[in-house]
Design a protein around this motif. Structure first.
Motif, PDB file in Angstrom:
ATOM      1  N   ASP A 158       0.809  -1.220   0.000  1.00 58.40           N
ATOM      2  CA  ASP A 158       0.000   0.000   0.000  1.00 58.40           C
ATOM      3  C   ASP A 158       0.847   1.277   0.000  1.00 58.40           C
ATOM      4  O   ASP A 158       0.327   2.380   0.188  1.00 58.40           O
ATOM      5  N   ALA A 159       2.148   1.149  -0.209  1.00 58.73           N
ATOM      6  CA  ALA A 159       3.017   2.332  -0.257  1.00 58.73           C
ATOM      7  C   ALA A 159       2.714   3.150  -1.507  1.00 58.73           C
ATOM      8  O   ALA A 159       2.271   2.623  -2.530  1.00 58.73           O
ATOM      9  N   ASP A 160       2.958   4.443  -1.420  1.00 52.23           N
ATOM     10  CA  ASP A 160       2.740   5.347  -2.547  1.00 52.23           C
ATOM     11  C   ASP A 160       4.105   5.905  -2.961  1.00 52.23           C
ATOM     12  O   ASP A 160       4.633   6.809  -2.306  1.00 52.23           O
ATOM     13  N   PRO A 161       4.712   5.367  -4.026  1.00 48.95           N
ATOM     14  CA  PRO A 161       6.055   5.803  -4.425  1.00 48.95           C
ATOM     15  C   PRO A 161       6.168   7.302  -4.671  1.00 48.95           C
ATOM     16  O   PRO A 161       7.168   7.920  -4.302  1.00 48.95           O
ATOM     17  N   ASP A 162       5.144   7.892  -5.288  1.00 49.05           N
ATOM     18  CA  ASP A 162       5.215   9.323  -5.574  1.00 49.05           C
ATOM     19  C   ASP A 162       5.131  10.141  -4.286  1.00 49.05           C
ATOM     20  O   ASP A 162       5.847  11.133  -4.123  1.00 49.05           O
ATOM     21  N   ALA A 163       4.281   9.718  -3.360  1.00 55.81           N
ATOM     22  CA  ALA A 163       4.173  10.423  -2.083  1.00 55.81           C
ATOM     23  C   ALA A 163       5.459  10.300  -1.285  1.00 55.81           C
ATOM     24  O   ALA A 163       5.896  11.269  -0.641  1.00 55.81           O
ATOM     25  N   LEU A 164       6.092   9.132  -1.312  1.00 56.97           N
ATOM     26  CA  LEU A 164       7.359   8.951  -0.605  1.00 56.97           C
ATOM     27  C   LEU A 164       8.440   9.850  -1.201  1.00 56.97           C
ATOM     28  O   LEU A 164       9.231  10.455  -0.475  1.00 56.97           O
ATOM     29  N   ALA A 165       8.458   9.942  -2.535  1.00 57.23           N
ATOM     30  CA  ALA A 165       9.435  10.816  -3.195  1.00 57.23           C
ATOM     31  C   ALA A 165       9.193  12.268  -2.794  1.00 57.23           C
ATOM     32  O   ALA A 165      10.130  13.013  -2.474  1.00 57.23           O
ATOM     33  N   GLY A 166       7.924  12.691  -2.796  1.00 50.46           N
ATOM     34  CA  GLY A 166       7.601  14.054  -2.414  1.00 50.46           C
ATOM     35  C   GLY A 166       7.925  14.338  -0.958  1.00 50.46           C
ATOM     36  O   GLY A 166       8.383  15.436  -0.612  1.00 50.46           O
ATOM     37  N   LEU A 168      10.340  12.956   0.853  1.00 51.56           N
ATOM     38  CA  LEU A 168      11.784  13.131   0.984  1.00 51.56           C
ATOM     39  C   LEU A 168      12.235  14.478   0.433  1.00 51.56           C
ATOM     40  O   LEU A 168      13.078  15.155   1.029  1.00 51.56           O
ATOM     41  N   MET A 169      11.675  14.881  -0.707  1.00 51.51           N
ATOM     42  CA  MET A 169      12.080  16.152  -1.292  1.00 51.51           C
ATOM     43  C   MET A 169      11.665  17.331  -0.417  1.00 51.51           C
ATOM     44  O   MET A 169      12.397  18.314  -0.288  1.00 51.51           O
ATOM     45  N   THR A 170      10.495  17.231   0.213  1.00 53.59           N
ATOM     46  CA  THR A 170      10.056  18.289   1.119  1.00 53.59           C
ATOM     47  C   THR A 170      10.988  18.383   2.322  1.00 53.59           C
ATOM     48  O   THR A 170      11.352  19.487   2.760  1.00 53.59           O
ATOM     49  N   LEU A 171      11.379  17.233   2.859  1.00 60.12           N
ATOM     50  CA  LEU A 171      12.337  17.219   3.963  1.00 60.12           C
ATOM     51  C   LEU A 171      13.667  17.839   3.540  1.00 60.12           C
ATOM     52  O   LEU A 171      14.255  18.643   4.274  1.00 60.12           O
ATOM     53  N   ALA A 172      14.139  17.462   2.352  1.00 62.10           N
ATOM     54  CA  ALA A 172      15.417  17.989   1.871  1.00 62.10           C
ATOM     55  C   ALA A 172      15.350  19.496   1.679  1.00 62.10           C
ATOM     56  O   ALA A 172      16.308  20.215   1.995  1.00 62.10           O
ATOM     57  N   ASN A 173      14.228  19.997   1.162  1.00 66.24           N
ATOM     58  CA  ASN A 173      14.074  21.439   1.009  1.00 66.24           C
ATOM     59  C   ASN A 173      14.107  22.135   2.366  1.00 66.24           C
ATOM     60  O   ASN A 173      14.730  23.193   2.520  1.00 66.24           O
ATOM     61  N   GLY A 174      13.434  21.537   3.349  1.00 69.12           N
ATOM     62  CA  GLY A 174      13.451  22.108   4.687  1.00 69.12           C
ATOM     63  C   GLY A 174      14.833  22.093   5.298  1.00 69.12           C
ATOM     64  O   GLY A 174      15.248  23.053   5.971  1.00 69.12           O
ATOM     65  N   ILE A 175      15.567  21.025   5.060  1.00 65.23           N
ATOM     66  CA  ILE A 175      16.946  20.932   5.546  1.00 65.23           C
ATOM     67  C   ILE A 175      17.786  22.057   4.955  1.00 65.23           C
ATOM     68  O   ILE A 175      18.565  22.713   5.656  1.00 65.23           O
ATOM     69  N   ALA A 176      17.614  22.300   3.653  1.00 67.46           N
ATOM     70  CA  ALA A 176      18.384  23.357   2.992  1.00 67.46           C
ATOM     71  C   ALA A 176      18.041  24.730   3.556  1.00 67.46           C
ATOM     72  O   ALA A 176      18.929  25.560   3.784  1.00 67.46           O
ATOM     73  N   VAL A 177      16.761  24.981   3.793  1.00 68.95           N
ATOM     74  CA  VAL A 177      16.345  26.273   4.339  1.00 68.95           C
ATOM     75  C   VAL A 177      16.913  26.461   5.744  1.00 68.95           C
ATOM     76  O   VAL A 177      17.420  27.537   6.091  1.00 68.95           O
ATOM     77  N   GLN A 178      16.837  25.412   6.556  1.00 70.56           N
ATOM     78  CA  GLN A 178      17.360  25.507   7.917  1.00 70.56           C
ATOM     79  C   GLN A 178      18.877  25.686   7.920  1.00 70.56           C
ATOM     80  O   GLN A 178      19.422  26.436   8.734  1.00 70.56           O
ATOM     81  N   ALA A 179      19.557  25.026   6.995  1.00 74.54           N
ATOM     82  CA  ALA A 179      21.012  25.187   6.896  1.00 74.54           C
ATOM     83  C   ALA A 179      21.368  26.621   6.553  1.00 74.54           C
ATOM     84  O   ALA A 179      22.285  27.212   7.135  1.00 74.54           O
ATOM     85  N   ALA A 180      20.630  27.197   5.601  1.00 73.34           N
ATOM     86  CA  ALA A 180      20.889  28.585   5.210  1.00 73.34           C
ATOM     87  C   ALA A 180      20.616  29.548   6.363  1.00 73.34           C
ATOM     88  O   ALA A 180      21.201  30.634   6.424  1.00 73.34           O
ATOM     89  N   ALA A 181      19.743  29.127   7.289  1.00 68.66           N
ATOM     90  CA  ALA A 181      19.416  29.962   8.439  1.00 68.66           C
ATOM     91  C   ALA A 181      20.374  29.744   9.605  1.00 68.66           C
ATOM     92  O   ALA A 181      20.225  30.382  10.650  1.00 68.66           O
ATOM     93  N   ALA A 192      17.056  14.301   9.863  1.00 70.26           N
ATOM     94  CA  ALA A 192      17.020  13.223   8.865  1.00 70.26           C
ATOM     95  C   ALA A 192      16.850  11.867   9.527  1.00 70.26           C
ATOM     96  O   ALA A 192      16.042  11.036   9.077  1.00 70.26           O
ATOM     97  N   ASP A 193      17.578  11.633  10.594  1.00 65.87           N
ATOM     98  CA  ASP A 193      17.496  10.347  11.288  1.00 65.87           C
ATOM     99  C   ASP A 193      16.106  10.133  11.880  1.00 65.87           C
ATOM    100  O   ASP A 193      15.569   9.017  11.859  1.00 65.87           O
ATOM    101  N   THR A 194      15.515  11.195  12.418  1.00 62.58           N
ATOM    102  CA  THR A 194      14.165  11.092  12.986  1.00 62.58           C
ATOM    103  C   THR A 194      13.152  10.744  11.905  1.00 62.58           C
ATOM    104  O   THR A 194      12.264   9.902  12.105  1.00 62.58           O
ATOM    105  N   ALA A 195      13.269  11.373  10.751  1.00 65.43           N
ATOM    106  CA  ALA A 195      12.350  11.081   9.645  1.00 65.43           C
ATOM    107  C   ALA A 195      12.443   9.636   9.198  1.00 65.43           C
ATOM    108  O   ALA A 195      11.431   8.999   8.878  1.00 65.43           O
ATOM    109  N   LEU A 196      13.636   9.094   9.216  1.00 66.77           N
ATOM    110  CA  LEU A 196      13.839   7.727   8.751  1.00 66.77           C
ATOM    111  C   LEU A 196      13.247   6.693   9.698  1.00 66.77           C
ATOM    112  O   LEU A 196      12.987   5.551   9.297  1.00 66.77           O
ATOM    113  N   ARG A 197      13.027   7.072  10.958  1.00 68.19           N
ATOM    114  CA  ARG A 197      12.432   6.131  11.905  1.00 68.19           C
ATOM    115  C   ARG A 197      11.005   5.776  11.514  1.00 68.19           C
ATOM    116  O   ARG A 197      10.470   4.740  11.926  1.00 68.19           O
TER     117      ARG A 197
END
Length: 202
Positions: A158-166, A168-181, A192-197
């Motif tokens: 029942d996994a949704d490959p497109d939702a999983l991709a989105g 991860l990309m949303t997390l990565a975008n947030g990581i980039a914004v937080q890094a810039a801040a 990242a580790d928390t999300a993977l749990r």
């Protein structure tokens, strides 16, 4: 008469185009598209405005060129992650790549593409198309890899490959914004580790 994308025939360009693009990439990466003037760019590249126009076109065209360089270099972690053996390892490699790329000590913090999307309303069609293509290409890499994982029984039915991709990309975008801040690599790695749990298992 000029050859496509280059200096006039018979006249040497007089500078290293690859090095110039690398320097322009760093400027766009650090300050974003709107925060950079042609003077900022040409000063960083070590060339005149005339040479910049002759070699790369306008500011928008140069930004597109630097985005291509970014996608092939610092931003290529998506392609590398897709080669991991399991879906969870793909997700981990992708998020870890985002953390590492966004917090390199010798590079600007954050992500060049995320900086570009912030200024998307001020970009022309060509640059916007390049940004959209980069984003959709990354999503497709992840989506296709997760579809394969489902076929192999590595993700639940029942996994949704497109939702999983989105996701991860949303997390990565947030990581980039937080890094810039100013967030540190350790802080972002914890995210990242928390999300993977919560990653789905077969």
């Amino acid at each position: 008469m000029s050859k496509a994308g280059g200096a006039p025939l018979g006249r040497p360009r007089g500078f290293d185009a690859d090095e110039a693009v690398e320097r322009a990439m760093a400027v766009f990466w650090e300050h974003g598209y709107d925060g950079v003037s042609l003077t900022d760019l040409t000063r960083a590249m070590g060339i005149t405005k005339t040479s910049m126009y002759a070699a790369f076109g306008n500011k928008e065209a140069l930004f597109r060129k630097t985005l291509e360089r970014y996608a092939e270099g610092p931003g290529s972690y998506t392609t590398r992650a897709a080669h991991e053996a399991t879906a969870r390892e793909v997700a981990a490699a992708y998020l870890n790549g985002s953390v590492q790329t966004s917090t390199q000590p010798d590079r600007p913090a954050g992500c060049l593409a995320v900086q570009g999307f912030v200024a998307a309303g001020h970009l022309g069609d060509n640059a916007c198309e390049a940004l959209t293509g980069w984003r959709e290409g990354n999503r497709a890499h992840l989506r296709d890899r997760f579809r394969r994982a489902m076929d192999e029984g590595d993700l639940p039915a029942d996994a949704d490959p497109d939702a999983l991709a989105g996701y991860l990309m949303t997390l990565a975008n947030g990581i980039a914004v937080q890094a810039a801040a100013g967030a540190t690599r350790d802080e972002l790695q914890d995210v990242a580790d928390t999300a993977l749990r919560n990653w789905p298992s077969a």
